[in-house]
Design a protein around this motif. Structure first.
Motif, PDB file in Angstrom:
ATOM      1  N   LEU A 142      84.341 -91.768  -4.902  1.00 54.36           N
ATOM      2  CA  LEU A 142      84.204 -90.516  -4.159  1.00 54.36           C
ATOM      3  C   LEU A 142      85.176 -89.484  -4.710  1.00 54.36           C
ATOM      4  N   HIS A 143      84.611 -88.371  -5.154  1.00 55.72           N
ATOM      5  CA  HIS A 143      85.404 -87.285  -5.743  1.00 55.72           C
ATOM      6  C   HIS A 143      85.288 -86.043  -4.871  1.00 55.72           C
ATOM      7  N   ILE A 144      86.393 -85.652  -4.237  1.00 62.46           N
ATOM      8  CA  ILE A 144      86.418 -84.389  -3.503  1.00 62.46           C
ATOM      9  C   ILE A 144      87.586 -83.580  -4.058  1.00 62.46           C
ATOM     10  N   CYS A 145      87.274 -82.387  -4.556  1.00 62.42           N
ATOM     11  CA  CYS A 145      88.278 -81.573  -5.237  1.00 62.42           C
ATOM     12  C   CYS A 145      89.264 -80.973  -4.234  1.00 62.42           C
ATOM     13  N   GLY A 146      90.357 -80.473  -4.766  1.00 65.72           N
ATOM     14  CA  GLY A 146      91.309 -79.730  -3.941  1.00 65.72           C
ATOM     15  C   GLY A 146      92.108 -80.653  -3.034  1.00 65.72           C
ATOM     16  N   LEU A 157      91.381 -88.328  -6.656  1.00 67.93           N
ATOM     17  CA  LEU A 157      92.225 -87.328  -6.022  1.00 67.93           C
ATOM     18  C   LEU A 157      92.538 -86.190  -6.982  1.00 67.93           C
ATOM     19  N   ASP A 158      92.443 -84.980  -6.465  1.00 70.30           N
ATOM     20  CA  ASP A 158      92.749 -83.793  -7.265  1.00 70.30           C
ATOM     21  C   ASP A 158      94.260 -83.518  -7.169  1.00 70.30           C
ATOM     22  N   TYR A 159      94.741 -82.591  -7.989  1.00 72.27           N
ATOM     23  CA  TYR A 159      96.188 -82.405  -8.126  1.00 72.27           C
ATOM     24  C   TYR A 159      96.940 -82.005  -6.846  1.00 72.27           C
ATOM     25  N   SER A 175      92.343 -87.107 -14.891  1.00 72.65           N
ATOM     26  CA  SER A 175      92.574 -85.712 -14.532  1.00 72.65           C
ATOM     27  C   SER A 175      92.245 -85.571 -13.048  1.00 72.65           C
ATOM     28  N   GLY A 176      92.783 -84.529 -12.404  1.00 72.12           N
ATOM     29  CA  GLY A 176      92.468 -84.328 -10.996  1.00 72.12           C
ATOM     30  C   GLY A 176      91.018 -83.942 -10.789  1.00 72.12           C
ATOM     31  N   CYS A 177      90.437 -83.307 -11.797  1.00 68.73           N
ATOM     32  CA  CYS A 177      89.045 -82.865 -11.734  1.00 68.73           C
ATOM     33  C   CYS A 177      88.558 -82.790 -13.183  1.00 68.73           C
ATOM     34  N   GLU A 178      87.418 -82.164 -13.373  1.00 71.88           N
ATOM     35  CA  GLU A 178      86.853 -82.042 -14.721  1.00 71.88           C
ATOM     36  C   GLU A 178      87.839 -81.379 -15.697  1.00 71.88           C
TER      37      GLU A 178
HETATM   38 ZN   LIG Z   1      86.856 -81.956  -8.670  1.00 75.80          ZN
END
Ligand SMILES: [Zn+2]
Length: 345
Positions: free
Chosen positions: A238-242, A261-263, A319-322
């Motif tokens: 599960l990827h949820i940004c922010g 997990l994002d940054y 990375s936290g996201c793409e």
């Molecule tokens: Zn993301």
């Protein structure tokens, strides 16, 4: 004894064990186009060019898993459900317009058939090609849209956010076909060779909506897709940004095996909160560090991630996201190097 394969390393982390070395899987897709000298646009309809770039990235940097995707999965599925995309010459497409003007349109939303509609077959073919090229020792990750974000695109984001307060029934009416489209695509991704299917739901972030709204609208839809992935024999992620610190436990309750997990999320805190029940992945800052920093900055931050979350296993460095399209590729190399240097047991 020979070194474990990347697949074994990643699976050990997913099973909350401690592999020989912290696995490293950067979330890099379209940025690999820089290695094969193609534009973003040239590959978006070609599974061969897409797969060639993604495999080139893997061969150049030797990370422990390959994310197969090219643009946001929610845009690809929204397109397959009838939305029009704006496609820049060498940039990331965006949904131009939703397909739901009012509740009269609810009956007209078509659930996307992953084997036929839009460019979904292109993306599934890319999964197959990467699987074949990379062999069985490397895990293939595939993104699918989080239902909440997909529903937002089908309606148009501004209207969607007003609906959350003023017209929750309309929101639920859009969430149903969105969830079904995401679920079908996720199951197809497993059938076409993905080991790990990543449900990416950026609008469900507590940077965007309240934890209460997450409970009300996003949670059960995400759980439905996650459950389907597991039942099909894949590993759900599960990827949820922010920022997601307030909903970490809820994310685990969806049944996912990996929480990305994002940054903005402190990995040390997340490890304490949920590290006993789920594999954690993250979270080098994609913009500030991977795009704007130098290799030594990436190494330093990746080392901190390993220090905070690597102990005892159950952790994948990422990375936290793409990874942004114009991030220097030396920074990706530095992230992989940091895992090999500081992640040894
Ligand atoms: Zn993301």
């Amino acid at each position: 004894m020979s070194a474990p394969t990347s697949l074994q390393r990643v699976m050990t982390a997913i099973e909350l064990g401690e592999p020989d070395c912290v696995p490293v899987v950067p979330q890099i897709t379209y940025t690999t186009s820089r290695l094969t000298g193609i534009t973003f646009r040239e590959a978006m309809c070609s599974p061969e060019k897409m797969a060639e770039a993604l495999v080139a990235g893997y061969r150049a940097f030797g990370y422990d898993g390959i994310y197969v995707g090219w643009e946001s999965s929610f845009d690809v599925v929204a397109e397959a459900m009838g939305c029009t995309l704006l496609v820049p010459e060498d940039g990331i497409p965006m949904v131009a317009e939703g397909v739901v003007s009012d509740s009269n349109d609810l009956g007209k939303i078509r659930v996307a058939d992953p084997e036929r509609d839009g460019r979904l077959p292109v993306h599934l073919r890319a999964v197959e090609l990467v699987r074949k090229e990379a062999g069985g020792d490397v895990p293939v990750f595939r993104y699918v849209p989080g239902p909440f974000t997909l529903a937002g695109l089908l309606r148009g984001q501004q209207k969607f956010f007003l609906d959350l307060m003023r017209n929750p029934d309309l929101v639920r009416g859009i969430l149903n076909p969105a969830t079904e489209s995401s679920r079908l695509f996720a199951v197809a991704a497993v059938e076409h060779g993905a080991n790990i299917v990543v449900v990416a739901d950026p609008l469900a972030s507590t940077s965007v909506i309240s934890p209460k709204m997450f409970d009300q609208f996003a949670f059960s839809c995400i759980r439905e897709v996650v459950t389907a992935i597991a039942e099909a024999g894949g590993v759900p992620s599960l990827h949820i940004c922010g920022l997601t610190t307030p909903i970490l436990k809820k994310m685990v309750d969806t049944g996912t095996r990996i929480v990305e997990l994002d940054y903005p999320v402190d990995l040390g805190f997340a490890k304490k909160e949920i590290g006993g029940s789920v594999c954690i992945e993250g979270n080098v800052n994609p913009i500030q560090t991977l795009l704007g920093g130098k290799p030594e900055d990436v190494e330093k931050e990746a080392r901190e991630c390993i220090t905070k979350a690597g102990g005892g296993g159950g952790f994948i460095l990422s990375s936290g996201c793409e990874v942004p399209l114009d991030a220097p590729l030396e920074n990706v190399r530095a992230m992989v190097g940091a895992a090999r240097k500081y992640g040894r047991r």
